[in-house]
Design a protein around this motif. Structure first.
Motif: not given
Ligand code: SF4
Length: 371
Positions: A291-304
């Motif tokens: 969820s948006a509140a946990y986006r910082d923990f989403d590897a698909e957001e952090r890495f290509a």
């Protein structure tokens, strides 16, 4: 052993098998799907299939979390694992699932730091122990394991971890069941409901099966007598013209599910608009992402991640096995080119896969009397 032996009593098993025979309409062929791979393994491990007449056919469903991971997601995991400084963690059975070119185990052999863990909390511990490295957890599983990932992410957030992320592949069981029920390939008479998933979600999400499709569902435990009793309960519903959700696994499954687990899941996850299932294609709202509140923990957001759809190998018929359209031994490569040691498809890799169950328990073919 208390609470185990009672559910493996061979004499009682034969009594229930006799009751199953008595509940049958002569000449009718019954197709009952066991949704969960854990049931498939119990059925073949304990020879439950041998206690049933040939006109009670057990069809294996899509409830094996490793089996449904498509090749493209494995490729995404390998791409992340190859990043400089990444420690990539996953469950052991995920290591040998084929991607388009390699498995995670082969990526490890080529130099990626891929580690097996028994729980997401192990991955979090590795992140704590390696503050200068990025630790990624490849989360898989149905609603059964999603709460443990959610709790781990809550803990990571509470601790202010910045080097821990997750590739979320958690899937939900209702959408693929609806897709199967809509499929013209398959005529099913009833469902053995997935006991493990139901410990979290309860019985209510399965009510659409009797109400929309007129098929009985019996939520079942995993011991041999649990499964036999569940089959009997389904056959009795059919004989009496009923279609309901019944709970054979009341000793573990509360009707409403685990409300605390559901609450944590709804805080940490949200539904993906669609997700690709191996062999089943894209199914709407069938998987979870952070969820948006946990986006910082989403590897698909952090890495290509490549995020590319990869077609299954031509020889692989996992899709048909997962839909219950063919039996594992009907796949052309079963037991020859595809074995647990050298798997072509996921259903042979996972300990919950139908092909592995047939292979490990020697169920290569079946000729029995029709009642
Ligand atoms: S035998 Fe191998 S390739 Fe064939 S369906 Fe099973 S896992 Fe897939």
């Amino acid at each position: 052993m208390r609470f185990v032996d009672e559910f493996r009593d061979a004499q009682l098993g034969r009594v229930v098998a006799g009751e199953i025979l008595a509940a049958l309409e002569p000449g009718r062929h019954y197709k009952v799907m066991e949704v969960c791979g854990g049931h498939t393994h119990s059925i073949y491990k304990y020879g439950i299939d041998d206690l049933l007449p040939a006109n009670v056919e057990l069809v294996h469903g899509p409830g094996c979390p490793v089996c449904v991971i498509p090749m493209g997601r494995v490729d995404d995991g390998i791409a992340v694992a190859r990043n400089e400084g990444v420690i990539f963690t996953c469950f052991g059975d995920m290591l040998r699932v084929p991607g388009s070119e390699y498995t995670l185990l082969e990526a490890k052999a080529q130099g990626a730091d891929v580690r097996m863990v028994y729980s997401p909390l192990d991955a979090l511990r590795i992140a704590r122990e390696n503050p200068d490295r990025e630790v990624v957890f490849f989360a898989i599983g149905f609603e059964t394991t999603a709460p443990s990932t959610a709790l781990t992410l809550k803990r990571a957030k509470a601790e202010g971890m910045t080097n821990f992320t997750c590739i979320c592949n958690h899937v939900t069981i209702v959408p693929p069941l609806r897709a199967l029920l809509e499929s013209p390939d398959l005529r099913l008479d009833g469902f053995i409901g997935p006991g493990h998933v139901c410990t979290v979600v309860g019985a209510r999400p399965f009510e659409f099966i009797p109400s929309d499709y007129g098929r009985p569902v019996v939520i079942s435990g995993f011991e041999p007598l649990d499964i036999l009793q569940s089959i009997l309960m389904i056959l009795r519903q059919l004989a009496e013209g009923r279609a309901e959700v019944e709970n054979q696994y009341k000793r573990v499954v509360p009707h409403e599910g685990n409300l605390r687990a559901l609450e944590v899941m709804s805080e940490v996850f949200e539904l993906r608009p669609h997700f690709e299932w191996r062999g089943l294609g894209f199914i709407s709202q069938s998987a979870l992402r952070l969820s948006a509140a946990y986006r910082d923990f989403d590897a698909e957001e952090r890495f290509a991640v490549p995020g590319v759809r990869v077609a299954d190998p031509k020889a692989c018929q996992c899709g048909e096995v997962l839909k219950g359209v063919i039996k594992p031994w009907e796949c052309k490569v079963f037991g020859t080119a595809c074995t647990p040691e050298h798997a072509i498809g996921t259903c042979m890799v996972s300990p919950e896969g139908a092909c592995a169950a047939y292979y490990n328990y020697g169920r290569y073919a079946r000729t029995k009397e029709v009642v």
